[in-house]
Scaffold this motif. Structure first.
Motif, short mmCIF file in Angstrom:
data_model
loop_
_atom_site.label_atom_id
_atom_site.label_comp_id
_atom_site.label_asym_id
_atom_site.label_seq_id
_atom_site.Cartn_x
_atom_site.Cartn_y
_atom_site.Cartn_z
N TRP A 38 -5.42 -4.65 1.80
CA TRP A 38 -4.05 -4.93 1.84
C TRP A 38 -3.38 -6.21 3.21
CZ3 TRP A 38 -1.06 -4.62 -2.24
CH2 TRP A 38 -2.45 -3.39 -3.68
N GLN A 93 -4.37 -2.94 6.60
CA GLN A 93 -4.43 -1.81 6.19
C GLN A 93 -5.50 -1.22 7.50
OE1 GLN A 93 -5.99 -2.51 2.97
NE2 GLN A 93 -7.37 -0.88 2.48
N VAL A 98 -1.42 1.70 5.18
CA VAL A 98 -1.13 0.50 4.84
C VAL A 98 0.08 0.74 5.56
CG1 VAL A 98 -0.81 -1.89 3.57
CG2 VAL A 98 -2.83 -0.27 2.65
N THR A 152 -3.73 4.33 -0.32
CA THR A 152 -4.00 3.74 -1.20
C THR A 152 -4.76 4.21 -2.22
OG1 THR A 152 -6.00 2.83 0.09
CG2 THR A 152 -5.36 1.18 -0.16
#
Length: 267
Positions: A38, A93, A98, A152
């Motif tokens: 990300w 990330q 994140v 995530t």
């Protein structure tokens, strides 16, 4: 016989070594697994819907006992409407976590109006005639600057919370109109850029190499606003003080494009 046995052993060993070498050459290589990352800048757009709390308090001055014709009370315009805008941000990330920052700006059509008649006096009886009270609130645009923190659930599904600064352009209006039974009008109408705060949560799914879709909820509080108005025609010492809440709830969907290489190989 010994010579034949030795020769046979040599041939067998050579054959086995050849087969093993051939198997080693032909064994399929382990393919790397693509893992979404990300980290990077992104831009995007969104559309949504908002509904809010614009409770408006009517306060007769110098006091309700002296201003006998108006009962202190609250009207609720309950603004609601559609919105759409753009956002941009950056994510970092580290493992499954994140962190990011995001700013957005929205055009909006969030309106609320309420009108009640007759006017109720401080003793609970109606004021004679067709007089009325009204309250209004409208938001034409707003924006936020927020931090985002998430995890995530899978490499392509990000769940996050968010919060930060909110600001917006708000039109406030209220009216106490004793006409035609009476002669006075207490009217307020002005626009102000308000600054407040926001918190929320969302989920974002990377469905392609550089594209992701999100759903998001925000609670926005732009604070209270107030004003005190004199009647037309003038009638001292009587006034009406108005105060409004400015709180919105926003649900929206969005689409983001992330710059740079979003996928890394993991063996």
């Amino acid at each position: 016989m010994k010579v034949l046995a030795i020769a046979g052993s040599i041939v067998l060993a050579s054959t086995l070594n050849s087969l093993a070498a051939d198997m080693a050459v032909k064994a399929p290589a382990i393919a790397p697994v693509s893992v979404y990352n990300w980290t990077g800048f992104y831009i995007g757009g969104n559309v949504g819907y908002a509904w809010g709390n614009a409770d408006t308090f009517f306060n007769p001055l110098p006091s309700a006992a002296i201003f006998v014709n108006l009962l202190p009370q609250t009207l609720s315009p309950d603004p609601k409407g559609v919105l759409g805008g753009v956002q941009a941000g950056y994510n970092w990330q580290a493992g499954k976590f994140v962190l990011g920052v995001e700013a957005d700006i929205q055009a909006a059509d969030i309106n609320g109006d309420v009108r009640v008649t007759p006017i109720i006096q401080n003793n609970g009886t109606p004021f004679p005639g067709a007089g009325f009270l009204s309250a209004h609130q409208r938001i034409d645009w707003f924006g936020t600057v927020r931090a985002r923190a998430g995890v995530t659930a899978t490499d392509r599904l990000l769940l996050y919370v968010t919060g930060g600064l909110a600001y917006g352009d708000v039109n406030y209006a209220a009216q106490t109109d004793f006409r035609p039974g009476g002669t006075t009008l207490y009217a307020a109408n002005f626009t102000k850029t308000k600054v407040g705060w926001t918190v929320g949560a969302g989920a974002e799914w990377a469905f392609a190499s550089n594209w992701s879709a999100k759903v998001e909820y925000l609670y926005i509080d732009l604070g209270n606003e107030s004003t005190t108005v004199n009647p037309v025609p003038a009638l001292p010492p009587f006034q009406v003080a108005y105060s409004w809440k400015t709180q919105e709830q926003v649900a929206r969907v969005g689409l983001n494009y992330k710059f740079g290489g979003p996928v890394v190989a993991k063996y």
